[in-house]
Design a protein around this motif. Structure first.
Motif, PDB file in Angstrom:
ATOM      1  N   LEU A 104       0.867  -1.184   0.000  1.00 35.85           N
ATOM      2  CA  LEU A 104       0.000   0.000   0.000  1.00 35.85           C
ATOM      3  C   LEU A 104       0.902   1.231   0.000  1.00 35.85           C
ATOM      4  CD1 LEU A 104      -2.557  -1.204   2.702  1.00 35.85           C
ATOM      5  CD2 LEU A 104      -2.883  -1.218   0.210  1.00 35.85           C
ATOM      6  N   PRO A 105       1.343   1.677  -1.164  1.00 34.85           N
ATOM      7  CA  PRO A 105       2.387   2.714  -1.252  1.00 34.85           C
ATOM      8  C   PRO A 105       2.110   3.975  -0.433  1.00 34.85           C
ATOM      9  CG  PRO A 105       2.028   1.754  -3.403  1.00 34.85           C
ATOM     10  CD  PRO A 105       0.964   1.184  -2.506  1.00 34.85           C
ATOM     11  N   GLU A 106       0.945   4.562  -0.543  1.00 41.49           N
ATOM     12  CA  GLU A 106       0.682   5.827   0.151  1.00 41.49           C
ATOM     13  C   GLU A 106       0.716   5.637   1.665  1.00 41.49           C
ATOM     14  OE1 GLU A 106       0.735   8.521  -1.407  1.00 41.49           O
ATOM     15  OE2 GLU A 106       0.502   7.789  -3.465  1.00 41.49           O
ATOM     16  N   GLU A 107       0.057   4.592   2.152  1.00 45.92           N
ATOM     17  CA  GLU A 107       0.043   4.336   3.596  1.00 45.92           C
ATOM     18  C   GLU A 107       1.439   3.996   4.105  1.00 45.92           C
ATOM     19  OE1 GLU A 107      -2.013   3.181   1.348  1.00 45.92           O
ATOM     20  OE2 GLU A 107      -4.075   3.020   2.086  1.00 45.92           O
ATOM     21  N   LEU A 108       2.185   3.233   3.312  1.00 43.81           N
ATOM     22  CA  LEU A 108       3.549   2.867   3.704  1.00 43.81           C
ATOM     23  C   LEU A 108       4.436   4.106   3.826  1.00 43.81           C
ATOM     24  CD1 LEU A 108       5.660   0.589   4.211  1.00 43.81           C
ATOM     25  CD2 LEU A 108       6.111   0.639   1.746  1.00 43.81           C
ATOM     26  N   MET A 109       4.324   5.005   2.879  1.00 43.31           N
ATOM     27  CA  MET A 109       5.149   6.214   2.907  1.00 43.31           C
ATOM     28  C   MET A 109       4.815   7.083   4.118  1.00 43.31           C
ATOM     29  SD  MET A 109       5.183   7.009  -1.200  1.00 43.31           S
ATOM     30  CE  MET A 109       6.122   8.524  -1.093  1.00 43.31           C
ATOM     31  N   LYS A 123      15.007   9.477   3.483  1.00 39.63           N
ATOM     32  CA  LYS A 123      14.244  10.620   3.999  1.00 39.63           C
ATOM     33  C   LYS A 123      14.041  11.665   2.911  1.00 39.63           C
ATOM     34  CE  LYS A 123      14.901  11.975   8.209  1.00 39.63           C
ATOM     35  NZ  LYS A 123      15.477  12.571   9.461  1.00 39.63           N
ATOM     36  N   GLU A 124      15.093  11.929   2.143  1.00 40.63           N
ATOM     37  CA  GLU A 124      14.994  12.911   1.057  1.00 40.63           C
ATOM     38  C   GLU A 124      13.967  12.484   0.020  1.00 40.63           C
ATOM     39  OE1 GLU A 124      17.728  14.545  -2.663  1.00 40.63           O
ATOM     40  OE2 GLU A 124      18.707  13.594  -0.945  1.00 40.63           O
ATOM     41  N   HIS A 125      14.011  11.225  -0.380  1.00 40.88           N
ATOM     42  CA  HIS A 125      13.087  10.721  -1.393  1.00 40.88           C
ATOM     43  C   HIS A 125      11.647  10.698  -0.887  1.00 40.88           C
ATOM     44  CE1 HIS A 125      16.615   8.451  -3.537  1.00 40.88           C
ATOM     45  NE2 HIS A 125      16.589   9.738  -3.807  1.00 40.88           N
ATOM     46  N   LEU A 126      11.463  10.392   0.391  1.00 39.53           N
ATOM     47  CA  LEU A 126      10.120  10.353   0.976  1.00 39.53           C
ATOM     48  C   LEU A 126       9.416  11.699   0.869  1.00 39.53           C
ATOM     49  CD1 LEU A 126      10.264   8.272   4.292  1.00 39.53           C
ATOM     50  CD2 LEU A 126       8.680   7.937   2.383  1.00 39.53           C
ATOM     51  N   TRP A 131       9.057  10.183  -5.623  1.00 37.61           N
ATOM     52  CA  TRP A 131       9.403   8.782  -5.400  1.00 37.61           C
ATOM     53  C   TRP A 131       8.202   8.041  -4.824  1.00 37.61           C
ATOM     54  CZ3 TRP A 131      14.235   6.398  -6.334  1.00 37.61           C
ATOM     55  CH2 TRP A 131      15.216   7.268  -6.829  1.00 37.61           C
ATOM     56  N   LEU A 132       8.070   6.794  -5.223  1.00 36.72           N
ATOM     57  CA  LEU A 132       6.996   5.922  -4.739  1.00 36.72           C
ATOM     58  C   LEU A 132       7.631   4.703  -4.084  1.00 36.72           C
ATOM     59  CD1 LEU A 132       3.830   5.739  -4.868  1.00 36.72           C
ATOM     60  CD2 LEU A 132       4.168   4.153  -6.791  1.00 36.72           C
ATOM     61  N   PHE A 133       7.153   4.346  -2.886  1.00 38.60           N
ATOM     62  CA  PHE A 133       7.707   3.238  -2.121  1.00 38.60           C
ATOM     63  C   PHE A 133       6.727   2.063  -2.115  1.00 38.60           C
ATOM     64  CE2 PHE A 133      10.244   6.705  -0.830  1.00 38.60           C
ATOM     65  CZ  PHE A 133      11.335   6.278  -0.086  1.00 38.60           C
ATOM     66  N   GLU A 526      12.432  -0.299  -0.867  1.00 39.24           N
ATOM     67  CA  GLU A 526      12.275  -0.363  -2.322  1.00 39.24           C
ATOM     68  C   GLU A 526      11.469   0.852  -2.798  1.00 39.24           C
ATOM     69  OE1 GLU A 526      10.329  -3.173  -5.850  1.00 39.24           O
ATOM     70  OE2 GLU A 526      10.508  -3.961  -3.799  1.00 39.24           O
ATOM     71  N   ARG A 527      12.008   1.553  -3.808  1.00 40.18           N
ATOM     72  CA  ARG A 527      11.344   2.769  -4.274  1.00 40.18           C
ATOM     73  C   ARG A 527      11.716   3.056  -5.716  1.00 40.18           C
ATOM     74  NH1 ARG A 527      15.577   3.602  -0.994  1.00 40.18           N
ATOM     75  NH2 ARG A 527      17.089   5.274  -1.347  1.00 40.18           N
TER      76      ARG A 527
END
Length: 552
Positions: A104-109, A123-126, A131-133, A526-527
């Motif tokens: 669940l990418p949005e909830e995970l981020m 942290k920068e990518h978040l 970026w999508l995780f 993973e992103r």
């Protein structure tokens, strides 16, 4: 350029939310979901014969491939480009307490943002918005989403397609490649039924930085090959209280690993690119339980990447390494034995063992010469019974076959038996030796030249995709001797393991990889970078298709 970012992003999220860990029922569910999605496209609802959900063959698990094709209307060409990518992922246990959010990418981020200690780049990518995780976002559902977008686009714009487009979403890439090997039969059937002239295949597997600070985004021509050379090692058993009266096979195994692991002599350089050296993936003895007797045998296998060497070359090189390791082990044994005799006052007795290394094929030929059909009948029956043990993977199955064959050897002095125990993923060289190869290379170069001004980081082409991938099974660079070395030296060949390499030769299409860019594939963080993966990748792929199909 195609304005595709949001649609590819939406497709990526749809795919990621379906947990599809390899060797689980998720592989079945995601294939059915993709099939249902493509069925909803107008072209396929009107032409259902252009879409297939097909179960894998010779596979103990129920899982499926999804295949589809679009026939262009721009001309009458039969030239056909294959777009391929796998739907399965690795597991999610590494997400620990966030395991339920892995897909669940949005909830995970949002959950990651609450973590106190994160690597600076994470942290920068978040917080970047680009970026999508999540599990599978990079490897490789965003790549499949790119291909789905292009399949849909061309199904709605057939007047722009002077040829045909085949879409393949396969299962089981992360384990045994049952998906692509099964799909070969469908590709062959479609070739005959529809006259498809396969001129190129484009995989969309992930790419990552090659080293710290590397800002290049890589495209790959061809792919690395992967072997699993394995060693069954026998010693001379003894009671631990009389250690020097025997030879511990674990001692030989340790020296073998010291000789092979990280050895730069076993790196294969081709076209200015070098494979990483071998590394062990398993090392164990084969004692079933604890005793104070040394083990009768040990087993070790190694990952081995190749660019230009054949499986036959690798056997020859590793036989030399095994002889050297055996010799070094005996020298060390004798030195330690002498030292022990000196401090203990015991008399030294010169050991009689000599370095002894055989390939499985050499051992089998010797046993056939000694025992004739009796040995063959016995071993075939043994394999048949061994197949009933579903807990044995191909690697341990092969070891047990060698162990059984060894019982028939008259000379049971310590030895190392070299063989292959798993799937060979063939290497593919793309050098321009054929017209199709030259056209694909030119199409790729033109696409990069057109896209590069729209993207700030260098888009760089290299010769060999560096990870194991299903592209290995769309073409074959090995000759018959190379393939014979695989089939004759795999003890499970024809029973636990079999690949119809003729199916690959019948397709034999040049392959490239244009895939999403990101970090930490197979890991918790993973992103995927959205701009490159959701915009540049579909447009690069589209331009390669266009350039190829207008080539005369």
């Amino acid at each position: 350029m195609l304005q595709c970012r949001e649609e590819v992003l939406d497709l990526t999220k749809q795919l990621v939310t379906i947990e599809s860990i390899v060797n689980t029922t998720g592989e079945k569910w995601i294939a059915q979901s993709v099939y249902k999605l493509i069925s909803s496209f107008r072209y396929f609802s009107q032409n259902p014969g252009c879409l297939a959900l097909e179960q894998t063959v010779d596979d103990p698990k129920e899982r499926y491939n999804v295949l589809a094709f679009v026939k262009g209307k721009k001309g009458k060409s039969n030239r056909t480009v294959i777009l391929m990518g796998h739907l399965d992922t690795v597991g999610i246990d590494d997400f620990n307490h966030l395991k339920e959010l892995a897909c669940l990418p949005e909830e995970l981020m949002e959950a990651f943002k609450k973590e106190e200690e994160l690597p600076p780049s994470v942290k920068e990518h978040l917080h970047s918005g680009d970026w999508l995780f999540g599990r599978g976002v990079l490897d490789m559902k965003s790549g499949v989403a790119s291909h789905l977008y292009l399949l849909k686009y061309y199904s709605e714009h057939r007047e722009e397609l002077d040829g045909n487009l085949v879409f393949l979403a396969e299962c089981d890439e992360e384990d045994s490649s049952h998906g692509v090997l099964s799909a070969l039969k469908t590709l062959k059937r479609w070739k005959n039924e529809h006259g498809f002239d396969y001129i190129a295949a484009i995989n969309a597997d992930f790419v990552s930085p090659r080293f710290e600070g590397d800002e290049n985004r890589y495209l790959y021509k061809g792919t690395v090959g992967k072997l699993l050379p394995s060693f069954f090692i026998t010693g001379a058993e003894t009671h631990v209280g009389s250690a020097f009266e025997g030879l511990d096979p674990n001692f030989l195994a340790a020296e073998l690993t010291r000789q092979i692991d990280y050895n730069p002599e076993l790196c294969n350089e081709a076209f200015g690119e070098t494979t990483v050296p071998p590394v062990s993936l398993k090392q164990t003895d084969l004692k079933p339980s604890y005793t104070v007797q040394t083990a009768l045998s040990a087993y070790v296998y190694y990952n081995f990447f190749i660019h230009s060497w054949s499986p036959k070359d690798v056997l020859e090189k590793l036989k030399e390494q095994a002889i050297l390791a055996f010799s070094n082990a005996l020298v060390s044994f004798e030195e330690r034995y002498r030292q022990y005799c000196k401090i203990s006052g015991q008399p030294y007795v010169q050991p009689s063992w000599k370095p002894r290394v055989l390939t499985y094929e050499e051992m089998e030929q010797a046993l056939l010469k000694e025992n004739g059909e009796t040995f063959t009948i016995h071993l075939n029956e043994f394999k048949k019974n061994l197949l009933k043990n579903n807990e044995l993977d191909t690697r341990m199955f092969a070891a047990r076959v060698v162990e059984e064959a060894w019982k028939w050897m008259k000379d049971k002095s310590p030895a190392i038996i070299l063989f292959y125990s798993s799937l060979y993923s063939p290497r593919i060289e793309l050098t321009g030796k054929t017209r199709d190869e030259r056209n694909l290379i030119n199409a790729l170069e033109k696409a990069v030249e057109e896209i590069q001004p729209n993207y700030p980081y260098p888009i760089v082409t290299r010769n060999f995709f560096p990870y194991i991938s299903d592209t290995s099974f769309l073409a074959l660079s090995d000759d018959e001797d190379g393939i014979h070395a695989v089939s004759s030296n795999n003890p499970g060949w024809g029973t636990k393991h079999y690949v119809n390499y003729q199916d690959i030769r019948d397709i034999n299409v040049p392959v490239i990889n244009i895939g999403p860019y990101g970090n930490d594939a197979h890991k918790k963080f993973e992103r995927v970078e959205k701009t490159y993966s959701l915009e540049m990748v579909p447009n690069l792929t589209n331009l390669v298709i266009s350039n190829l199909l207008k080539t005369t």
